[in-house]
Design a protein around this motif. Structure first.
Motif, PDB file in Angstrom:
ATOM      1  N   ALA A 161       0.831  -1.200   0.000  1.00 16.19           N
ATOM      2  CA  ALA A 161       0.000   0.000   0.000  1.00 16.19           C
ATOM      3  C   ALA A 161       0.872   1.259   0.000  1.00 16.19           C
ATOM      4  O   ALA A 161       0.546   2.248  -0.651  1.00 16.19           O
ATOM      5  CB  ALA A 161      -0.937  -0.003   1.209  1.00 16.19           C
ATOM      6  N   ALA A 162       2.002   1.209   0.696  1.00 15.40           N
ATOM      7  CA  ALA A 162       2.900   2.372   0.756  1.00 15.40           C
ATOM      8  C   ALA A 162       3.534   2.663  -0.595  1.00 15.40           C
ATOM      9  O   ALA A 162       3.559   3.812  -1.044  1.00 15.40           O
ATOM     10  CB  ALA A 162       3.974   2.150   1.814  1.00 15.40           C
ATOM     11  N   THR A 163       4.046   1.627  -1.272  1.00 11.70           N
ATOM     12  CA  THR A 163       4.672   1.859  -2.575  1.00 11.70           C
ATOM     13  C   THR A 163       3.623   2.235  -3.617  1.00 11.70           C
ATOM     14  O   THR A 163       3.891   3.049  -4.493  1.00 11.70           O
ATOM     15  CB  THR A 163       5.485   0.632  -3.036  1.00 11.70           C
ATOM     16  OG1 THR A 163       4.648  -0.529  -3.030  1.00 11.70           O
ATOM     17  CG2 THR A 163       6.698   0.416  -2.152  1.00 11.70           C
ATOM     18  N   SER A 164       2.438   1.689  -3.505  1.00 10.40           N
ATOM     19  CA  SER A 164       1.349   2.071  -4.412  1.00 10.40           C
ATOM     20  C   SER A 164       0.992   3.542  -4.235  1.00 10.40           C
ATOM     21  O   SER A 164       0.759   4.249  -5.214  1.00 10.40           O
ATOM     22  CB  SER A 164       0.116   1.206  -4.175  1.00 10.40           C
ATOM     23  OG  SER A 164       0.372  -0.131  -4.535  1.00 10.40           O
ATOM     24  N   ALA A 165       0.985   4.016  -2.990  1.00  8.13           N
ATOM     25  CA  ALA A 165       0.686   5.429  -2.727  1.00  8.13           C
ATOM     26  C   ALA A 165       1.773   6.335  -3.303  1.00  8.13           C
ATOM     27  O   ALA A 165       1.471   7.386  -3.882  1.00  8.13           O
ATOM     28  CB  ALA A 165       0.526   5.668  -1.223  1.00  8.13           C
ATOM     29  N   LEU A 166       3.034   5.937  -3.161  1.00  4.77           N
ATOM     30  CA  LEU A 166       4.133   6.739  -3.719  1.00  4.77           C
ATOM     31  C   LEU A 166       4.039   6.811  -5.240  1.00  4.77           C
ATOM     32  O   LEU A 166       4.188   7.883  -5.833  1.00  4.77           O
ATOM     33  CB  LEU A 166       5.486   6.162  -3.306  1.00  4.77           C
ATOM     34  CG  LEU A 166       5.932   6.435  -1.879  1.00  4.77           C
ATOM     35  CD1 LEU A 166       7.169   5.623  -1.540  1.00  4.77           C
ATOM     36  CD2 LEU A 166       6.184   7.924  -1.672  1.00  4.77           C
ATOM     37  N   LEU A 167       3.795   5.670  -5.886  1.00  6.97           N
ATOM     38  CA  LEU A 167       3.694   5.668  -7.348  1.00  6.97           C
ATOM     39  C   LEU A 167       2.462   6.432  -7.825  1.00  6.97           C
ATOM     40  O   LEU A 167       2.524   7.123  -8.846  1.00  6.97           O
ATOM     41  CB  LEU A 167       3.683   4.240  -7.887  1.00  6.97           C
ATOM     42  CG  LEU A 167       5.040   3.551  -7.916  1.00  6.97           C
ATOM     43  CD1 LEU A 167       4.909   2.107  -8.379  1.00  6.97           C
ATOM     44  CD2 LEU A 167       6.028   4.302  -8.797  1.00  6.97           C
ATOM     45  N   ALA A 168       1.365   6.351  -7.111  1.00  7.32           N
ATOM     46  CA  ALA A 168       0.165   7.107  -7.493  1.00  7.32           C
ATOM     47  C   ALA A 168       0.438   8.609  -7.426  1.00  7.32           C
ATOM     48  O   ALA A 168       0.012   9.370  -8.303  1.00  7.32           O
ATOM     49  CB  ALA A 168      -1.009   6.733  -6.591  1.00  7.32           C
ATOM     50  N   ASP A 169       1.166   9.033  -6.411  1.00  5.04           N
ATOM     51  CA  ASP A 169       1.543  10.444  -6.289  1.00  5.04           C
ATOM     52  C   ASP A 169       2.438  10.847  -7.462  1.00  5.04           C
ATOM     53  O   ASP A 169       2.268  11.918  -8.052  1.00  5.04           O
ATOM     54  CB  ASP A 169       2.257  10.664  -4.957  1.00  5.04           C
ATOM     55  CG  ASP A 169       2.320  12.122  -4.540  1.00  5.04           C
ATOM     56  OD1 ASP A 169       1.722  12.986  -5.225  1.00  5.04           O
ATOM     57  OD2 ASP A 169       2.962  12.412  -3.520  1.00  5.04           O
ATOM     58  N   ALA A 170       3.378   9.983  -7.837  1.00 11.53           N
ATOM     59  CA  ALA A 170       4.267  10.270  -8.967  1.00 11.53           C
ATOM     60  C   ALA A 170       3.484  10.371 -10.270  1.00 11.53           C
ATOM     61  O   ALA A 170       3.719  11.279 -11.082  1.00 11.53           O
ATOM     62  CB  ALA A 170       5.350   9.198  -9.075  1.00 11.53           C
ATOM     63  N   TYR A 192      15.734   5.278 -11.083  1.00 16.78           N
ATOM     64  CA  TYR A 192      15.429   6.044  -9.881  1.00 16.78           C
ATOM     65  C   TYR A 192      14.654   5.122  -8.951  1.00 16.78           C
ATOM     66  O   TYR A 192      13.938   4.236  -9.424  1.00 16.78           O
ATOM     67  CB  TYR A 192      14.560   7.262 -10.208  1.00 16.78           C
ATOM     68  CG  TYR A 192      15.213   8.257 -11.131  1.00 16.78           C
ATOM     69  CD1 TYR A 192      15.896   9.351 -10.630  1.00 16.78           C
ATOM     70  CD2 TYR A 192      15.145   8.097 -12.514  1.00 16.78           C
ATOM     71  CE1 TYR A 192      16.501  10.272 -11.482  1.00 16.78           C
ATOM     72  CE2 TYR A 192      15.747   9.008 -13.368  1.00 16.78           C
ATOM     73  CZ  TYR A 192      16.420  10.100 -12.851  1.00 16.78           C
ATOM     74  OH  TYR A 192      17.008  10.994 -13.695  1.00 16.78           O
ATOM     75  N   ALA A 193      14.789   5.329  -7.639  1.00 17.22           N
ATOM     76  CA  ALA A 193      14.123   4.439  -6.691  1.00 17.22           C
ATOM     77  C   ALA A 193      13.332   5.220  -5.659  1.00 17.22           C
ATOM     78  O   ALA A 193      13.739   6.308  -5.236  1.00 17.22           O
ATOM     79  CB  ALA A 193      15.143   3.550  -5.999  1.00 17.22           C
ATOM     80  N   LEU A 194      12.196   4.643  -5.270  1.00 18.19           N
ATOM     81  CA  LEU A 194      11.383   5.115  -4.161  1.00 18.19           C
ATOM     82  C   LEU A 194      11.350   3.981  -3.146  1.00 18.19           C
ATOM     83  O   LEU A 194      10.876   2.891  -3.461  1.00 18.19           O
ATOM     84  CB  LEU A 194       9.960   5.428  -4.619  1.00 18.19           C
ATOM     85  CG  LEU A 194       9.790   6.549  -5.635  1.00 18.19           C
ATOM     86  CD1 LEU A 194       8.361   6.572  -6.167  1.00 18.19           C
ATOM     87  CD2 LEU A 194      10.149   7.880  -4.991  1.00 18.19           C
ATOM     88  N   LEU A 195      11.870   4.225  -1.950  1.00 16.26           N
ATOM     89  CA  LEU A 195      11.915   3.188  -0.932  1.00 16.26           C
ATOM     90  C   LEU A 195      10.992   3.560   0.222  1.00 16.26           C
ATOM     91  O   LEU A 195      11.116   4.645   0.784  1.00 16.26           O
ATOM     92  CB  LEU A 195      13.337   3.002  -0.406  1.00 16.26           C
ATOM     93  CG  LEU A 195      14.275   2.196  -1.290  1.00 16.26           C
ATOM     94  CD1 LEU A 195      14.624   2.933  -2.554  1.00 16.26           C
ATOM     95  CD2 LEU A 195      15.510   1.820  -0.539  1.00 16.26           C
ATOM     96  N   ALA A 196      10.084   2.673   0.540  1.00 14.26           N
ATOM     97  CA  ALA A 196       9.170   2.853   1.664  1.00 14.26           C
ATOM     98  C   ALA A 196       9.764   2.126   2.864  1.00 14.26           C
ATOM     99  O   ALA A 196      10.055   0.936   2.795  1.00 14.26           O
ATOM    100  CB  ALA A 196       7.799   2.301   1.311  1.00 14.26           C
ATOM    101  N   LEU A 205       2.176   5.223   6.992  1.00 15.46           N
ATOM    102  CA  LEU A 205       1.252   6.364   7.009  1.00 15.46           C
ATOM    103  C   LEU A 205       0.839   6.805   5.602  1.00 15.46           C
ATOM    104  O   LEU A 205      -0.148   7.530   5.441  1.00 15.46           O
ATOM    105  CB  LEU A 205       1.894   7.561   7.713  1.00 15.46           C
ATOM    106  CG  LEU A 205       2.360   7.354   9.146  1.00 15.46           C
ATOM    107  CD1 LEU A 205       3.020   8.619   9.670  1.00 15.46           C
ATOM    108  CD2 LEU A 205       1.210   6.934  10.026  1.00 15.46           C
ATOM    109  N   LEU A 206       1.583   6.409   4.587  1.00 18.09           N
ATOM    110  CA  LEU A 206       1.358   6.925   3.232  1.00 18.09           C
ATOM    111  C   LEU A 206      -0.057   6.678   2.689  1.00 18.09           C
ATOM    112  O   LEU A 206      -0.638   7.600   2.103  1.00 18.09           O
ATOM    113  CB  LEU A 206       2.412   6.382   2.270  1.00 18.09           C
ATOM    114  CG  LEU A 206       3.839   6.858   2.551  1.00 18.09           C
ATOM    115  CD1 LEU A 206       4.832   6.137   1.655  1.00 18.09           C
ATOM    116  CD2 LEU A 206       3.950   8.353   2.396  1.00 18.09           C
ATOM    117  N   PRO A 207      -0.645   5.499   2.852  1.00 19.12           N
ATOM    118  CA  PRO A 207      -2.010   5.324   2.336  1.00 19.12           C
ATOM    119  C   PRO A 207      -3.014   6.280   2.983  1.00 19.12           C
ATOM    120  O   PRO A 207      -3.865   6.845   2.289  1.00 19.12           O
ATOM    121  CB  PRO A 207      -2.332   3.859   2.661  1.00 19.12           C
ATOM    122  CG  PRO A 207      -0.998   3.188   2.722  1.00 19.12           C
ATOM    123  CD  PRO A 207      -0.075   4.225   3.324  1.00 19.12           C
ATOM    124  N   ALA A 208      -2.922   6.501   4.280  1.00 16.52           N
ATOM    125  CA  ALA A 208      -3.833   7.436   4.949  1.00 16.52           C
ATOM    126  C   ALA A 208      -3.535   8.879   4.541  1.00 16.52           C
ATOM    127  O   ALA A 208      -4.455   9.693   4.388  1.00 16.52           O
ATOM    128  CB  ALA A 208      -3.731   7.284   6.464  1.00 16.52           C
TER     129      ALA A 208
END
Length: 184
Positions: free
Chosen positions: A22-31, A91-95, A132-135
């Motif tokens: 859910a955290a990585t999905s939230a980061l990618l959705a923001d991107a 490039y990387a996004l790490l949760a 916390l990212l999904p919330a």
């Protein structure tokens, strides 16, 4: 419009959610939400975004945006970077749960993996308190809860659009977010 403003350096971006959390999905959705806006502001064509798992999806892109959760289940050597074409930018996004400083080893391992594969390591963003990212995603993007993470992600996206190094950055949600966005 000047030639520099019309030239896009990034043609296709493979969005790889290696952890499918859910955290990585939230980061990618923001991107995905912010990337076309920054391309428009820069006067460049928005890159083609490809949600990729592996194989041909990654092979047809000149840039990889890899999102993964550092929960111990993902091994760097098993990531789909082997499918990226030589010279592709990564490039990387790490949760990360808790302090984002724990991502230092994973970022170094990703850089080493890229060098081994002939890929251009461009850097990564480690986001602490990732649970916390999904919330937080339900809050305004530049509001008190999300601002720190969104601004850091925006810097990575600007580097990605320009095909420039981002370096390594670490960020945590604001104290306000840590107090109000805790999963119940």
């Amino acid at each position: 419009m000047s030639e520099a403003r019309t030239m896009a350096t990034t043609q296709g971006v493979a969005l790889v959610n290696a952890s499918d959390s859910a955290a990585t999905s939230a980061l990618l959705a923001d991107a995905v939400e912010a990337l076309p806006v920054y391309a428009w502001l820069a006067g460049v064509a928005a890159p083609r975004l490809v949600r990729a798992d592996a194989g041909a999806d990654v092979a047809h892109c000149d840039t990889v945006l890899l999102a993964l959760s550092l929960d111990g289940t993902v091994r760097v050597e098993k990531l789909p970077l082997s499918y990226a074409p030589a010279g592709a930018s990564v490039y990387a996004l790490l949760a990360v749960a808790g302090d984002p400083q724990v991502a230092t080893h994973a970022l170094a391992a990703l850089e080493e993996r890229c060098v081994e594969r002939g890929l251009e390591w461009r850097g990564g963003l480690a986001v602490g308190d990732a649970e916390l990212l999904p919330a937080m995603a339900r809050r305004p993007r530049m509001g008190w809860a999300r601002r720190r993470v969104s601004e850091a992600l925006d810097q990575l996206l600007i580097a990605l659009l320009a095909n420039q190094p981002f370096g390594e950055k670490r960020v945590r949600p604001s104290r306000y977010a840590r107090l109000t966005c805790r999963p119940r």
